[in-house]
Design a protein around this motif. Structure first.
Motif, PDB file in Angstrom:
ATOM      1  N   LYS A 151       0.785  -1.226   0.000  1.00 34.22           N
ATOM      2  CA  LYS A 151       0.000   0.000   0.000  1.00 34.22           C
ATOM      3  C   LYS A 151       0.826   1.289   0.000  1.00 34.22           C
ATOM      4  CE  LYS A 151      -3.939  -2.254   0.643  1.00 34.22           C
ATOM      5  NZ  LYS A 151      -4.493  -2.726  -0.624  1.00 34.22           N
ATOM      6  N   THR A 152       2.148   1.190   0.097  1.00 40.77           N
ATOM      7  CA  THR A 152       2.921   2.438   0.205  1.00 40.77           C
ATOM      8  C   THR A 152       2.708   3.320  -1.017  1.00 40.77           C
ATOM      9  OG1 THR A 152       4.701   0.876  -0.089  1.00 40.77           O
ATOM     10  CG2 THR A 152       4.980   2.495   1.645  1.00 40.77           C
ATOM     11  N   GLY A 153       2.678   4.617  -0.768  1.00 35.62           N
ATOM     12  CA  GLY A 153       2.424   5.574  -1.844  1.00 35.62           C
ATOM     13  C   GLY A 153       3.654   5.813  -2.692  1.00 35.62           C
ATOM     14  N   MET A 154       3.446   6.624  -3.701  1.00 34.14           N
ATOM     15  CA  MET A 154       4.508   6.841  -4.666  1.00 34.14           C
ATOM     16  C   MET A 154       5.709   7.584  -4.080  1.00 34.14           C
ATOM     17  SD  MET A 154       4.250   8.458  -8.430  1.00 34.14           S
ATOM     18  CE  MET A 154       3.543   7.047  -9.202  1.00 34.14           C
ATOM     19  N   ILE A 155       5.451   8.558  -3.221  1.00 31.65           N
ATOM     20  CA  ILE A 155       6.561   9.329  -2.648  1.00 31.65           C
ATOM     21  C   ILE A 155       7.457   8.415  -1.821  1.00 31.65           C
ATOM     22  CG2 ILE A 155       7.165  11.290  -1.178  1.00 31.65           C
ATOM     23  CD1 ILE A 155       5.661  12.309  -3.479  1.00 31.65           C
ATOM     24  N   ALA A 179       9.063   2.026   2.226  1.00 30.77           N
ATOM     25  CA  ALA A 179       8.940   1.179   1.040  1.00 30.77           C
ATOM     26  C   ALA A 179       9.822  -0.054   1.154  1.00 30.77           C
ATOM     27  CB  ALA A 179       9.306   1.982  -0.209  1.00 30.77           C
ATOM     28  N   GLU A 180      11.044   0.158   1.624  1.00 33.39           N
ATOM     29  CA  GLU A 180      11.967  -0.961   1.733  1.00 33.39           C
ATOM     30  C   GLU A 180      11.466  -1.974   2.759  1.00 33.39           C
ATOM     31  OE1 GLU A 180      16.060  -0.199   3.141  1.00 33.39           O
ATOM     32  OE2 GLU A 180      16.646  -1.262   1.324  1.00 33.39           O
ATOM     33  N   GLN A 181      10.937  -1.442   3.849  1.00 30.64           N
ATOM     34  CA  GLN A 181      10.417  -2.315   4.899  1.00 30.64           C
ATOM     35  C   GLN A 181       9.257  -3.158   4.374  1.00 30.64           C
ATOM     36  OE1 GLN A 181       9.021  -0.098   8.245  1.00 30.64           O
ATOM     37  NE2 GLN A 181       8.224  -1.941   9.221  1.00 30.64           N
ATOM     38  N   GLU A 182       8.362  -2.500   3.645  1.00 33.74           N
ATOM     39  CA  GLU A 182       7.222  -3.229   3.082  1.00 33.74           C
ATOM     40  C   GLU A 182       7.693  -4.289   2.094  1.00 33.74           C
ATOM     41  OE1 GLU A 182       3.076  -1.645   1.426  1.00 33.74           O
ATOM     42  OE2 GLU A 182       4.679  -1.491  -0.026  1.00 33.74           O
ATOM     43  N   GLU A 183       8.676  -3.910   1.297  1.00 30.00           N
ATOM     44  CA  GLU A 183       9.229  -4.844   0.319  1.00 30.00           C
ATOM     45  C   GLU A 183       9.776  -6.092   1.017  1.00 30.00           C
ATOM     46  OE1 GLU A 183       9.383  -4.270  -2.990  1.00 30.00           O
ATOM     47  OE2 GLU A 183      10.855  -5.751  -3.687  1.00 30.00           O
ATOM     48  N   THR A 236      10.868   1.715 -10.075  1.00 31.74           N
ATOM     49  CA  THR A 236      10.721   0.549 -10.930  1.00 31.74           C
ATOM     50  C   THR A 236      11.046  -0.741 -10.198  1.00 31.74           C
ATOM     51  OG1 THR A 236      12.934   0.996 -11.778  1.00 31.74           O
ATOM     52  CG2 THR A 236      11.087   1.700 -13.127  1.00 31.74           C
ATOM     53  N   ARG A 237      11.786  -0.692  -9.086  1.00 32.75           N
ATOM     54  CA  ARG A 237      12.040  -1.962  -8.408  1.00 32.75           C
ATOM     55  C   ARG A 237      10.979  -2.289  -7.375  1.00 32.75           C
ATOM     56  NH1 ARG A 237      17.128  -1.135  -4.265  1.00 32.75           N
ATOM     57  NH2 ARG A 237      16.835   1.070  -3.908  1.00 32.75           N
ATOM     58  N   GLY A 238      10.101  -1.351  -7.090  1.00 31.79           N
ATOM     59  CA  GLY A 238       9.085  -1.580  -6.074  1.00 31.79           C
ATOM     60  C   GLY A 238       7.736  -1.948  -6.660  1.00 31.79           C
ATOM     61  N   SER A 239       6.689  -1.702  -5.900  1.00 33.80           N
ATOM     62  CA  SER A 239       5.379  -2.170  -6.333  1.00 33.80           C
ATOM     63  C   SER A 239       4.882  -1.421  -7.569  1.00 33.80           C
ATOM     64  CB  SER A 239       4.379  -2.033  -5.188  1.00 33.80           C
ATOM     65  OG  SER A 239       4.299  -0.705  -4.747  1.00 33.80           O
ATOM     66  N   PHE A 240       5.273  -0.144  -7.718  1.00 36.82           N
ATOM     67  CA  PHE A 240       4.825   0.579  -8.916  1.00 36.82           C
ATOM     68  C   PHE A 240       5.438  -0.030 -10.175  1.00 36.82           C
ATOM     69  CE2 PHE A 240       3.267   3.749  -6.034  1.00 36.82           C
ATOM     70  CZ  PHE A 240       2.168   4.248  -6.709  1.00 36.82           C
ATOM     71  N   GLY A 241       6.731  -0.321 -10.099  1.00 37.10           N
ATOM     72  CA  GLY A 241       7.400  -0.920 -11.244  1.00 37.10           C
ATOM     73  C   GLY A 241       6.754  -2.238 -11.626  1.00 37.10           C
ATOM     74  N   ARG A 242       6.409  -3.034 -10.626  1.00 38.62           N
ATOM     75  CA  ARG A 242       5.802  -4.336 -10.928  1.00 38.62           C
ATOM     76  C   ARG A 242       4.430  -4.159 -11.543  1.00 38.62           C
ATOM     77  NH1 ARG A 242       7.743  -5.770  -5.791  1.00 38.62           N
ATOM     78  NH2 ARG A 242       9.880  -6.487  -6.029  1.00 38.62           N
ATOM     79  N   LYS A 243       3.696  -3.173 -11.057  1.00 37.96           N
ATOM     80  CA  LYS A 243       2.389  -2.905 -11.671  1.00 37.96           C
ATOM     81  C   LYS A 243       2.564  -2.541 -13.139  1.00 37.96           C
ATOM     82  CE  LYS A 243       0.082  -1.095  -7.661  1.00 37.96           C
ATOM     83  NZ  LYS A 243      -0.269   0.127  -6.953  1.00 37.96           N
ATOM     84  N   TRP A 244       3.518  -1.649 -13.396  1.00 36.38           N
ATOM     85  CA  TRP A 244       3.747  -1.207 -14.780  1.00 36.38           C
ATOM     86  C   TRP A 244       4.135  -2.381 -15.655  1.00 36.38           C
ATOM     87  CZ3 TRP A 244       7.224   3.345 -12.837  1.00 36.38           C
ATOM     88  CH2 TRP A 244       6.384   4.343 -12.298  1.00 36.38           C
ATOM     89  N   MET A 245       5.081  -3.176 -15.160  1.00 38.81           N
ATOM     90  CA  MET A 245       5.569  -4.282 -15.989  1.00 38.81           C
ATOM     91  C   MET A 245       4.480  -5.332 -16.185  1.00 38.81           C
ATOM     92  SD  MET A 245       9.545  -4.781 -14.961  1.00 38.81           S
ATOM     93  CE  MET A 245       9.502  -4.585 -13.202  1.00 38.81           C
ATOM     94  N   ALA A 246       3.649  -5.516 -15.162  1.00 38.25           N
ATOM     95  CA  ALA A 246       2.547  -6.473 -15.302  1.00 38.25           C
ATOM     96  C   ALA A 246       1.603  -6.014 -16.405  1.00 38.25           C
ATOM     97  CB  ALA A 246       1.802  -6.611 -13.979  1.00 38.25           C
ATOM     98  N   ILE A 247       1.311  -4.714 -16.416  1.00 38.49           N
ATOM     99  CA  ILE A 247       0.446  -4.176 -17.467  1.00 38.49           C
ATOM    100  C   ILE A 247       1.100  -4.349 -18.832  1.00 38.49           C
ATOM    101  CG2 ILE A 247      -0.444  -2.005 -18.425  1.00 38.49           C
ATOM    102  CD1 ILE A 247      -2.178  -2.729 -16.214  1.00 38.49           C
ATOM    103  N   ARG A 248       2.412  -4.126 -18.873  1.00 42.16           N
ATOM    104  CA  ARG A 248       3.136  -4.252 -20.144  1.00 42.16           C
ATOM    105  C   ARG A 248       3.102  -5.689 -20.657  1.00 42.16           C
ATOM    106  NH1 ARG A 248       9.366  -4.187 -19.295  1.00 42.16           N
ATOM    107  NH2 ARG A 248       8.797  -6.193 -18.416  1.00 42.16           N
ATOM    108  N   ASP A 249       3.384  -6.648 -19.772  1.00 44.00           N
ATOM    109  CA  ASP A 249       3.540  -8.025 -20.230  1.00 44.00           C
ATOM    110  C   ASP A 249       2.208  -8.695 -20.514  1.00 44.00           C
ATOM    111  OD1 ASP A 249       6.202  -7.840 -20.160  1.00 44.00           O
ATOM    112  OD2 ASP A 249       6.498  -8.894 -18.269  1.00 44.00           O
TER     113      ASP A 249
END
Lengths: 273, 370
Positions: free
Chosen positions: A126-130, A139-143, B216-229
């Motif tokens: 759920k972490t936001g973009m910022i 973000a790292e912790q969530e990851e 790109t290495r976090g959840s946003f990147g994975r969302k983007w790549m999932a949409i791409r693939d």
């Protein structure tokens, strides 16, 4: 076993099955003039392994697509955990805790196995973009937290060795397993498997059957699966729905279904005079 | 031998998730950073800054931005030039104080922004415009989306040509950057020193690259790549395609806008929109992304370097080295660059980044590949 109308039952191997988790009420699905599903009702109970079988073109995959929100039926209601489901987008259904695999593997070919399985966790991240842009901290912790869950599933399905391999390089059987891992990563309440053993040899089928039973046993996940291999279906599932030409022709335990005349006719054909 | 993974064990997921998991890579990265920040500024002259470093740094930011959209999210865009123009014109308006008019009267005028914040606002405004032009991506895909973004390109250039508010009603229709300072050093304007312009752009590039990498290495990147693939599967596992695609458009346009702002304010100083931010620019940045490698931050750097440095190198080599006449060299340069692009893409369709990856794989085992 006979008294299924009340809350739950106990399977012959002693597992306790809970109340109704998902109920399909009088589902009818049409594509233009073609009726893919006609007035079908059945339920899926907590902790159960439920199979949907039928000859090719019977509407099994369409049924699964209705459950996962990909198709919207023209008539009928879908009830999930005691509430009627309003019209939803597929991603909202996923957020409710329904995960699935596909008949033709639908993995993200450009990503590694690990990234594929991590995408299964997206509904939990759920972490936001910022925070993501800064990375250090939240973000790292969530990851890392989600990675721990994913690593457990990777261990469980025995795909540690290929974690960093791009999915496109994997053989078919492993891809199927990775897809199962991705669905499991979401920690779903209901897991839908569309022909999990299609195109596999006997050993791979045995492995996959073991995984399905283990998932049900260890995580308590409710499973609905479509499968053509009757031996597998009869061994794995607690109850079976049989479809033919979009209609339900049988519903019950494997033994009941096996002795159902309509089912035998559908599979073996019947003499017309 | 130098480049080894063996013996480099990771004991935590944080270690495993690093941008440069291999020790040698990590040190190389620090060395590059050190050289770029602490050594190059002392060695610069105007020629090197204007011909090599500034275009490279600025195009690299644009390429990172476009790579997020095309390489990571799989949404083809031909509107990069237009989005760079948005960045440039927003930056200009914020530098000179945004004036808001209503019914022929000046309502109010914002104070002039510092150059740093002007460039940042260039990015923010472009992100908003990018979100707007990203909306069609929900309905259309592939080539058709490319055509839709092409509309953005032409519309934006037309807008900045026609509406004189954007260029502060100047007679020439151009915008030119006034001298602005940061910490007492001129960054824009004719008297800005080379090293200051270089460092200013370098800071933006470094931060952009780090942000892009983190996203790109976090959840946003994975969302983007999932949409791409596979967009259908992505939606089934819980990715909201609307938000994923729009966030890619927003982030991508932010970086592209920043590069446009820098291109105008720091590099060129004066801009005529049709000339500088035309469709050629869109293609140039797209080529950088494709040649560099789709879906790779390093590829964005490599592609920008390739297309910026190759012409410079060819010109110096042909004119200076072989003594050819300048006009002949200029024409041949186009042919050689074009031929190299084609040869290169046939040899390695996944771009320079893939070439680099393969080299690393081989180096890992060298000199005992078996």
């Amino acid at each position: 076993m006979n008294d299924m109308s009340t809350e739950g039952y106990v399977t012959p191997d002693g597992r306790k099955i809970g109340g109704v988790m998902m109920e399909m009420k009088n589902i009818t699905l049409r594509f233009g003039g073609v009726k893919a599903i006609t007035d079908i009702s059945f339920d899926i109970r907590e902790g159960e392994i439920r199979a949907i079988i039928g000859p090719n073109g019977a509407g099994k995959s369409s049924m699964l697509n209705v459950i996962s929100g990909f198709y919207v039926p023209q008539e009928g209601e879908v009830w999930f955990r005691g509430t009627k489901r309003p019209q939803m987008k597929p991603y909202q259904v996923a957020q409710q805790g329904i995960a699935r695999t596909f008949q033709n593997i639908a993995l993200f070919e450009g990503m590694s196995v690990l990234d594929n399985v991590m995408t299964g966790r997206l509904t939990h991240m759920k972490t936001g973009m910022i925070a993501q842009a800064i990375w250090k901290g939240k973000a790292e912790q969530e990851e890392v937290e989600n990675r721990e869950v994913v690593e457990k599933i990777i261990d469980f399905l025995e795909i540690q060795a290929i974690r960093k391999t791009p999915v496109a390089r994997l053989p078919y059987g492993l891809k199927k397993r990775v897809e199962l891992a991705r669905a499991l990563a979401a920690e779903p309440k209901l897991l839908l498997l569309d022909e999990p053993m299609a195109g596999m040899n006997v050993e791979e089928k045995e492995d996959m059957s073991r995984f399905i039973l283990d998932v049900n046993d260890e995580f308590g996940t409710t499973i609905a699966l479509i499968e053509h291999d009757m031996g597998v279906v009869m061994d794995l599932s607690d109850r079976v729905v049989v479809m033919d030409y979009g209609k339900k022709i049988g519903d019950g335990t494997p033994d009941e279904v096996r002795n159902n005349q309509a089912v035998i006719d559908a599979y073996l054909g019947v003499a017309h005079d | 031998m130098f480049y080894r993974e063996a013996g480099d064990f990771k004991t935590s997921y944080v270690d495993d998730n690093q941008t440069f998991p291999i020790k040698f890579d990590r040190y190389r990265y620090y060395v590059v950073l050190f050289i770029a920040f602490a050594i190059i500024p002392f060695l610069l002259n105007d020629y090197w800054v204007n011909a090599v470093f500034m275009p490279f740094l600025i195009y690299a930011i644009a390429a990172i931005g476009l790579n997020i959209l095309v390489g990571y999210c799989g949404q083809v865009s031909l509107g990069t030039g237009g989005f760079m123009a948005v960045g440039a014109y927003s930056c200009y308006k914020f530098m000179t104080g945004v004036d808001i008019w209503w019914g022929g009267e000046l309502l109010f005028r914002l104070p002039e922004f510092n150059i740093f914040f002007s460039v940042l606002m260039g990015g923010v405004m472009t992100a908003l415009v990018g979100l707007l032009f990203g909306l069609p991506s929900l309905r259309i895909k592939g080539f058709y989306l490319a055509v839709a973004t092409l509309a953005a390109q032409f519309f934006l250039v037309w807008l900045f040509n026609r509406v004189s508010w954007f260029y502060n009603y100047s007679a020439s229709g151009q915008i030119s950057a006034p001298e602005r300072t940061l910490l007492g050093v001129a960054i824009s304007g004719p008297s800005a020193p080379a090293w200051a312009m270089y460092l200013f752009c370098l800071v933006f590039l470094a931060v952009s690259a780090i942000i892009a990498r983190n996203l790109t290495r976090g959840s946003f990147g994975r969302k983007w790549m999932a949409i791409r693939d596979m967009d259908i599967a992505a939606e089934i596992i819980g990715v909201d395609p609307l938000r994923a695609k729009l966030s890619a458009f927003g982030v991508s346009s932010f970086f592209v806008g920043i590069s446009g702002a820098l291109f105008f304010a720091v590099y060129l100083g004066a801009v005529e929109v049709g000339e500088v931010f035309g469709i050629q620019k869109s293609f140039l940045v797209l080529f950088m992304v494709i040649i560099g490698g789709l879906g790779s931050i390093f590829g964005s750097f490599a592609g920008a370097a390739f297309l910026v440095l190759l012409p410079v190198f060819l010109k110096n080599f042909l004119v200076g080295g072989l003594g050819w006449p300048t006009d002949l060299a200029a024409h041949l340069e186009f042919m050689i660059v074009g031929a190299l692009i084609i040869i290169f893409l046939i040899a390695e369709p996944h771009g320079l980044a893939q070439l680099w990856r393969v080299t690393k794989e081989k180096l890992r085992l060298w000199p005992f590949p078996h």
